[in-house]
Motif scaffolding. Sequence first.
Motif, PDB file in Angstrom:
ATOM      1  N   GLU A  24      13.765 -19.959  25.881  1.00  0.00           N
ATOM      2  CA  GLU A  24      12.893 -18.829  26.186  1.00  0.00           C
ATOM      3  C   GLU A  24      13.722 -17.545  26.170  1.00  0.00           C
ATOM      4  O   GLU A  24      14.926 -17.592  25.970  1.00  0.00           O
ATOM      5  CB  GLU A  24      12.171 -19.026  27.528  1.00  0.00           C
ATOM      6  CG  GLU A  24      10.671 -19.283  27.385  1.00  0.00           C
ATOM      7  CD  GLU A  24       9.933 -18.251  26.537  1.00  0.00           C
ATOM      8  OE1 GLU A  24      10.358 -17.086  26.494  1.00  0.00           O
ATOM      9  OE2 GLU A  24       8.910 -18.618  25.916  1.00  0.00           O
TER      10      GLU A  24
ATOM     11  N   GLU B 185      12.088 -23.660  28.684  1.00  0.00           N
ATOM     12  CA  GLU B 185      10.653 -23.973  28.709  1.00  0.00           C
ATOM     13  C   GLU B 185      10.482 -25.471  28.524  1.00  0.00           C
ATOM     14  O   GLU B 185      11.142 -26.068  27.673  1.00  0.00           O
ATOM     15  CB  GLU B 185       9.973 -23.213  27.577  1.00  0.00           C
ATOM     16  CG  GLU B 185       8.495 -23.495  27.465  1.00  0.00           C
ATOM     17  CD  GLU B 185       7.856 -22.683  26.340  1.00  0.00           C
ATOM     18  OE1 GLU B 185       7.753 -21.461  26.484  1.00  0.00           O
ATOM     19  OE2 GLU B 185       7.488 -23.297  25.329  1.00  0.00           O
TER      20      GLU B 185
ATOM     21  N   CYS C  69       5.697 -17.974  32.727  1.00  0.00           N
ATOM     22  CA  CYS C  69       4.263 -18.210  32.838  1.00  0.00           C
ATOM     23  C   CYS C  69       3.919 -19.682  32.626  1.00  0.00           C
ATOM     24  O   CYS C  69       4.801 -20.523  32.415  1.00  0.00           O
ATOM     25  CB  CYS C  69       3.515 -17.345  31.821  1.00  0.00           C
ATOM     26  SG  CYS C  69       3.751 -17.871  30.130  1.00  0.00           S
TER      27      CYS C  69
ATOM     28  N   ARG D 158       2.188 -10.054  36.236  1.00  0.00           N
ATOM     29  CA  ARG D 158       3.193  -9.571  35.296  1.00  0.00           C
ATOM     30  C   ARG D 158       2.611  -8.925  34.045  1.00  0.00           C
ATOM     31  O   ARG D 158       3.333  -8.326  33.266  1.00  0.00           O
ATOM     32  CB  ARG D 158       4.052 -10.752  34.837  1.00  0.00           C
ATOM     33  CG  ARG D 158       3.293 -11.628  33.805  1.00  0.00           C
ATOM     34  CD  ARG D 158       3.819 -12.992  33.604  1.00  0.00           C
ATOM     35  NE  ARG D 158       3.180 -13.671  32.475  1.00  0.00           N
ATOM     36  CZ  ARG D 158       1.924 -14.087  32.414  1.00  0.00           C
ATOM     37  NH1 ARG D 158       1.092 -13.869  33.420  1.00  0.00           N
ATOM     38  NH2 ARG D 158       1.468 -14.705  31.334  1.00  0.00           N
TER      39      ARG D 158
ATOM     40  N   TYR E 253       1.439  -7.285  22.950  1.00  0.00           N
ATOM     41  CA  TYR E 253       1.192  -8.220  24.053  1.00  0.00           C
ATOM     42  C   TYR E 253       0.034  -7.633  24.851  1.00  0.00           C
ATOM     43  O   TYR E 253       0.217  -6.657  25.587  1.00  0.00           O
ATOM     44  CB  TYR E 253       2.453  -8.345  24.916  1.00  0.00           C
ATOM     45  CG  TYR E 253       2.371  -9.391  26.011  1.00  0.00           C
ATOM     46  CD1 TYR E 253       3.084 -10.582  25.925  1.00  0.00           C
ATOM     47  CD2 TYR E 253       1.588  -9.189  27.144  1.00  0.00           C
ATOM     48  CE1 TYR E 253       3.020 -11.530  26.934  1.00  0.00           C
ATOM     49  CE2 TYR E 253       1.507 -10.136  28.145  1.00  0.00           C
ATOM     50  CZ  TYR E 253       2.238 -11.304  28.041  1.00  0.00           C
ATOM     51  OH  TYR E 253       2.172 -12.249  29.042  1.00  0.00           O
TER      52      TYR E 253
ATOM     53  N   TRP F  89       1.133 -11.367  20.998  1.00  0.00           N
ATOM     54  CA  TRP F  89       1.091 -12.156  22.232  1.00  0.00           C
ATOM     55  C   TRP F  89      -0.153 -11.769  23.016  1.00  0.00           C
ATOM     56  O   TRP F  89      -0.110 -10.884  23.872  1.00  0.00           O
ATOM     57  CB  TRP F  89       2.324 -11.858  23.072  1.00  0.00           C
ATOM     58  CG  TRP F  89       3.641 -12.235  22.478  1.00  0.00           C
ATOM     59  CD1 TRP F  89       4.200 -13.475  22.443  1.00  0.00           C
ATOM     60  CD2 TRP F  89       4.614 -11.346  21.887  1.00  0.00           C
ATOM     61  NE1 TRP F  89       5.453 -13.412  21.863  1.00  0.00           N
ATOM     62  CE2 TRP F  89       5.718 -12.121  21.519  1.00  0.00           C
ATOM     63  CE3 TRP F  89       4.641  -9.966  21.640  1.00  0.00           C
ATOM     64  CZ2 TRP F  89       6.859 -11.573  20.911  1.00  0.00           C
ATOM     65  CZ3 TRP F  89       5.766  -9.423  21.042  1.00  0.00           C
ATOM     66  CH2 TRP F  89       6.861 -10.224  20.681  1.00  0.00           C
TER      67      TRP F  89
ATOM     68  N   ARG G 211      -3.257 -18.166  27.660  1.00  0.00           N
ATOM     69  CA  ARG G 211      -1.933 -17.627  27.947  1.00  0.00           C
ATOM     70  C   ARG G 211      -1.772 -16.725  29.177  1.00  0.00           C
ATOM     71  O   ARG G 211      -0.679 -16.238  29.441  1.00  0.00           O
ATOM     72  CB  ARG G 211      -1.455 -16.848  26.715  1.00  0.00           C
ATOM     73  CG  ARG G 211      -1.482 -17.660  25.435  1.00  0.00           C
ATOM     74  CD  ARG G 211      -1.217 -16.825  24.193  1.00  0.00           C
ATOM     75  NE  ARG G 211      -0.146 -15.891  24.373  1.00  0.00           N
ATOM     76  CZ  ARG G 211       1.152 -16.167  24.249  1.00  0.00           C
ATOM     77  NH1 ARG G 211       1.548 -17.366  23.887  1.00  0.00           N
ATOM     78  NH2 ARG G 211       2.066 -15.251  24.474  1.00  0.00           N
TER      79      ARG G 211
HETATM   80  N1  GLU Z   1       6.944 -15.484  29.185  1.00  0.00           N
HETATM   81  C1  GLU Z   1       5.775 -14.899  28.589  1.00  0.00           C
HETATM   82  C2  GLU Z   1       4.718 -14.673  29.660  1.00  0.00           C
HETATM   83  O1  GLU Z   1       5.044 -14.704  30.830  1.00  0.00           O
HETATM   84  C3  GLU Z   1       5.193 -15.757  27.478  1.00  0.00           C
HETATM   85  C4  GLU Z   1       6.130 -16.072  26.363  1.00  0.00           C
HETATM   86  C5  GLU Z   1       5.531 -17.081  25.400  1.00  0.00           C
HETATM   87  O2  GLU Z   1       4.623 -16.702  24.664  1.00  0.00           O
HETATM   88  O3  GLU Z   1       5.943 -18.241  25.440  1.00  0.00           O
HETATM   89  O4  GLU Z   1       3.565 -14.451  29.338  1.00  0.00           O
END
Ligand code: GLU
Length: 637
Positions: free
Chosen positions: A96, A103, A249, A296, A329, A406, A427
């Motif tokens: 990650e 992950e 996440c 977040r 994102y 994202w 997500r």
């Molecule tokens: N760590 C990112 C989040 O908290 C997601 C990264 C991923 O797409 O794996 O949303």
Amino acid sequence: MGLLSQGSPLSWEETKRHADHVRRHGILQFLHIYHAVKDRHKDVLKWGDEVEYMLVSFDHENKKVQLVLSGEEVLETLQEKGERTNPNHPTLWRPEYGSYMIEGTPGQPYGGTMSEFNTVEDNMRKRREEATSVLKKNQALCTITSFPRLGCPGFTLPEFKPNPVEGGASKSLFFPDEAINKHPRFSTLTRNIRHRRGEKVVINVPIFKDKNTPSPFIETFPGDDEAAKASKPDHIYMDAMGFGMGNCCLQVTFQACSIAEARYLYDQLATICPIVMALSAASPFYRGYVSDIDCRWGVISASVDDRTREERGLEPLKNNNYRISKSRYDSIDSYLSECGEKYNDIDLTIDKEIYKQLLQEGIDHLLAQHVAHLFIRDPLTLFAEKIHLDDANESDHFENIQSTNWQTMRFKPPPPNSDIGWRVEFRPMEVQLTDFENSAYVVFVVLLTRVILSYKLDFLIPLSKVDENMKVAQKRDAVLQGMFYFRKDICKGGNAMVDGRGKAQPSTEPAAEEYALMSIDTIINGKEGVFPGLIPILNSYLENMEVDVDTRCSILNYLKLIKKRASGELMTVARWMREFIANHPDYKHDSVITDQMNYSLISKCNQIANELCECPELLGPAFRKVKYSGSKTGSSN
Ligand code: GLU
Ligand code: MG
């Protein structure tokens, strides 16, 4: 976090020169896939979760906790002992963004039977145990969404100073490049986002004003003009991708039986994203301060916002093609099923040429505009060895653009020449402290998909209202205070999927009366005469299913957690962390989280995660099947 290619990463200037090439071939790759598998409709339900972890190290003597920059070695060991030794190994490990992150996913996807719900938590425990077993003394694996002192002096082990000069990837005043995963994808993404944008990323999170917090709260950054301009009063200022993508996440991916079902699920779940995000809120602290947000989402959004000033509407368009209203994102911008079409009320920026090409190839308007919208973005990383590809058998260029969009939901075409079906990824969720909670959220979402499909539920509301919900969901205590637009009558029964594209019957009802503002408690638990509640619907579904006693018992416990978090009987992780800090003997009610306070908090989180102490205000009298004892940190913390 997305596609991992090996090779020599190109600079932003070089990548930019190939941007049209990547887009052109990305679309050809998508078309190959689409034409090959658009009619597949016999895939079975499969699903899997992804949990992101942080590696921490406790210094018990000095009462300090740091993030350990050993993710790459830990990953190598886990893969060597796991999937490379045994293809049926029960866990899979992936890198990650942070060098302190890894992950984990189950080794094989879960299937469609009810008893699978009873194996999720065991598998998460296995992951925790497995990864913990390769850590060094005083180290632990944590499932916390954001590390409270991320970006504070000495937050990593080994310690590194940030290096805010040209040549670095982040140029951050706070976040050293050494904390970024060493795989070149991650630092290249960081550098190229900054170069494309033309300046460092800017993240301003409102500070929580406690009774001794200076007002106005103003930080100064001597000698740094960029920071002086970018930072806002009464906000916690951050300036690097790591402040966002360095958070953890919890995600769930589903395989649908057909493309139509995937499009239907994508839309339905999109409306659920803000609700479940608020319910999973777990990230109240940033850069050593107590903030006024609980999630977040906006932080990551700003941390990877590669839009230029022109694209953000701050300057007239000259060198760029479009104004773009959101970061890469962010929440989704269009529904994909035909029943969603009338709720698509967000202005969609699309690449018109690509849109036309897709229509000519027989793709319908909704899917064409979805892809043409994703493809307004430039590729952010490109490897010299991976420019010329076989479009019929590879999909890297498509994935390049797709995997750096994202969004709250992701619609995933099958990889070329594989037996994987059409999938959607959910997500928005924040990761929870324990395997029990993470299982509860995952099972809740998966069960919801079963119910949506079996009862043909319809949650759709105008997409602009979902966006408003996303904003509310991140606020402090949104789970109890927030009001969310939600559809009143969700039991239209069969409205949603009558043909291959999810064509809806025309509705005569005026849209404004279809939805109302509701609390999370009403949405989740129901309210007489207003809304039936998602949990009561899930419960009635369960009553009609054949489920063994043990599995039923686990599921009911998971649903109880969700129910009680929604009603306020139990706290969210964010609320619990806030209370922990507020009641800490060192806390001066000035919104500052010191090293010692951070140490106490993360130690407590680690004890809870490893079941070394109870936490009824967070978990209730939680039901636990297996006692877990795999902590490396001993009982002193
Ligand atoms: N760590 C990112 C989040 O908290 C997601 C990264 C991923 O797409 O794996 O949303
Ligand atoms: Mg990830």
